[in-house]
Scaffold this motif. Structure first.
Motif, PDB file in Angstrom:
ATOM      1  N   VAL A  13      -2.953   3.183 -26.224  1.00 23.08           N
ATOM      2  CA  VAL A  13      -2.321   2.370 -27.266  1.00 23.08           C
ATOM      3  C   VAL A  13      -1.096   1.653 -26.718  1.00 23.08           C
ATOM      4  O   VAL A  13      -0.881   0.455 -26.959  1.00 23.08           O
ATOM      5  N   VAL A  14      -0.279   2.393 -25.965  1.00 28.16           N
ATOM      6  CA  VAL A  14       0.935   1.799 -25.387  1.00 28.16           C
ATOM      7  C   VAL A  14       0.572   0.657 -24.440  1.00 28.16           C
ATOM      8  O   VAL A  14       1.192  -0.411 -24.466  1.00 28.16           O
TER       9      VAL A  14
ATOM     10  N   PHE B 290       2.653   8.989 -25.607  1.00 30.07           N
ATOM     11  CA  PHE B 290       3.380   7.761 -25.913  1.00 30.07           C
ATOM     12  C   PHE B 290       4.614   7.622 -25.037  1.00 30.07           C
ATOM     13  O   PHE B 290       4.839   6.586 -24.390  1.00 30.07           O
ATOM     14  N   LEU B 291       5.438   8.662 -24.990  1.00 29.29           N
ATOM     15  CA  LEU B 291       6.696   8.598 -24.249  1.00 29.29           C
ATOM     16  C   LEU B 291       6.460   8.446 -22.747  1.00 29.29           C
ATOM     17  O   LEU B 291       7.146   7.666 -22.075  1.00 29.29           O
ATOM     18  N   ALA B 292       5.482   9.189 -22.215  1.00 28.15           N
ATOM     19  CA  ALA B 292       5.226   9.126 -20.778  1.00 28.15           C
ATOM     20  C   ALA B 292       4.760   7.733 -20.360  1.00 28.15           C
ATOM     21  O   ALA B 292       5.222   7.190 -19.343  1.00 28.15           O
ATOM     22  N   GLU B 293       3.855   7.135 -21.130  1.00 26.36           N
ATOM     23  CA  GLU B 293       3.335   5.824 -20.744  1.00 26.36           C
ATOM     24  C   GLU B 293       4.379   4.731 -20.951  1.00 26.36           C
ATOM     25  O   GLU B 293       4.483   3.804 -20.137  1.00 26.36           O
TER      26      GLU B 293
ATOM     27  N   SER C  71      11.103  -0.053 -23.802  1.00 25.15           N
ATOM     28  CA  SER C  71      12.097   0.586 -24.657  1.00 25.15           C
ATOM     29  C   SER C  71      11.345   1.287 -25.771  1.00 25.15           C
ATOM     30  O   SER C  71      10.722   0.641 -26.617  1.00 25.15           O
ATOM     31  N   ALA C  72      11.368   2.614 -25.764  1.00 23.54           N
ATOM     32  CA  ALA C  72      10.592   3.401 -26.723  1.00 23.54           C
ATOM     33  C   ALA C  72      11.528   4.226 -27.588  1.00 23.54           C
ATOM     34  O   ALA C  72      12.493   4.814 -27.097  1.00 23.54           O
TER      35      ALA C  72
END
Length: 375
Positions: free
Chosen positions: A183-184, A214-217, A224-225
């Motif tokens: 998704v990212v 999500f955070l890793a990708e 900027s996540a």
């Protein structure tokens, strides 16, 4: 007129007659009926043709008495609201019934009695009554008491969801981290550099995995996540104080909306949101519009997870991760029946890939839906 060798006769056709007609052994016919994946496709077709032509009907009751098998799978159904059912688990149950039927099995739904909360007692009752050959468990949590108890009893079981270290690895699951990483990548390819994540209950292992993916990708791609955890926690506390107990769904929806609006009102507002479920994405739709913005590639992109029927009916239609429910159900039934037959259980669980179905909430096409390959 004498009967031909393949013409149905008066009386019941025997398995030996089917074997002679197909030119195979009696054991091969038995395998075709009970474990078709053991039989080569061309042989299986020949046996099935003979069964149809001779009108052979296996005596299920006699087979069950001889083998002790009930030809029934027990599914410990998650507790749900019949007026607002979980669309994902409804789809999974449909797939499970089909997969079991294809293997000559039935599915028996059960859960703890009314007012009871302990699933262990329900499992004990079903096993003691010898009503099923094995169990299917879903919504598996960390240190899940159902897994530990089934393993202790020695009853065949499989789970939709991963078991822990030291527990039998009789599970089938999706790659939640990999799916959210996809998704990212999709959002980054569309030019989004600031992406928000809506995850809900992080104590659920699958939701925690999606957040981690999500955070890793996002970190790998230099994006900027931001996650809505802190804002959402504050909103849940406020909602609970204002509405009182027993309003979990309403509080959750209000918390998500509040977190999205807070992030959109900040100095570095996200241009896209990745949600850990389709229902969370729906809350994001409402919050985006409450801020006077549009959902879609010309406004704020939103993606969901599960690809429930809801996705196709939103405006714009929701981009979402599709789970291979039929493949999951088939793998679960195959793995369970292997245990029932006494075959060696696999040492590792099975992870199946997902697909990202791109629609108008993030895609730049007409939004009718196109599927991106896994990975």
């Amino acid at each position: 007129m004498p009967e031909g060798p393949h013409r149905p006769r008066r009386g019941a056709t025997t398995i030996e007659e089917v074997a002679r007609a197909a030119g195979v052994s009696r054991q091969t016919v038995s395998n075709a009926l009970n474990a078709p994946r053991r039989v080569r496709p061309e042989t299986l077709e020949r046996v099935n043709a003979a069964i149809r032509e001779l009108g052979y009907q296996p005596d299920q009751s006699a087979r069950s008495l001889r083998s002790g098998a009930r030809r029934t799978i027990g599914y410990l159904a998650p507790v749900d609201d019949p007026l607002d059912p979980n669309p994902l688990m409804a789809g999974f149950l449909e797939a499970l019934v089909d997969a079991a039927g294809a293997a000559g099995q039935r599915v028996l739904l059960f859960r703890p009695g009314q007012g009871a909360a302990d699933p262990v007692a329900a499992i004990d009752e079903l096993v003691a009554a010898r009503q099923v050959d094995g169990l299917v468990l879903a919504d598996v949590l960390r240190e899940d008491v159902r897994i530990a108890h089934a393993a202790r009893l020695g009853v065949p079981f499989v789970s939709f969801g991963r078991t822990g270290p030291g527990e039998p690895q009789h599970w089938v699951d999706i790659g939640n981290e990999a799916a959210m990483a996809g998704v990212v990548r999709h959002l980054a390819a569309l030019g989004h550099r600031r992406i928000g994540y809506l995850g809900g209950a992080e104590e659920l292992p699958w939701m925690a995995a999606r957040r981690a993916g999500f955070l890793a990708e996002a970190h790998r791609l230099g994006l900027s996540a931001v996650t809505a955890d802190a804002v959402m926690a504050d909103a849940v506390t406020t909602d609970a104080a204002e509405t009182g107990p027993g309003t979990g769904s309403a509080a959750s929806g209000a918390a998500v909306a509040a977190s999205v609006r807070a992030l959109l009102g900040g100095p570095d507002r996200p241009t896209a949101f990745a949600a850990g479920s389709d229902l969370l994405a729906l809350d994001a739709y409402e919050a985006v519009r409450a801020e006077g913005l549009a959902v879609g590639p010309d406004g704020v992109a939103v993606t969901g997870f599960h690809d429930t029927p809801l996705c196709r009916h939103l405006h714009p239609a929701l981009t979402s991760v599709r789970l291979p429910l039929r493949a999951i159900a088939t793998a679960l039934v195959d793995r369970l029946l292997d245990q029932v037959r006494g075959e060696a259980a696999p040492a590792h669980g099975l992870e199946l890939p997902t697909e990202l179905v791109v629609r108008g909430s993030s895609g730049r096409s007409g939004g009718t839906g196109r599927t991106l390959p896994p990975g």
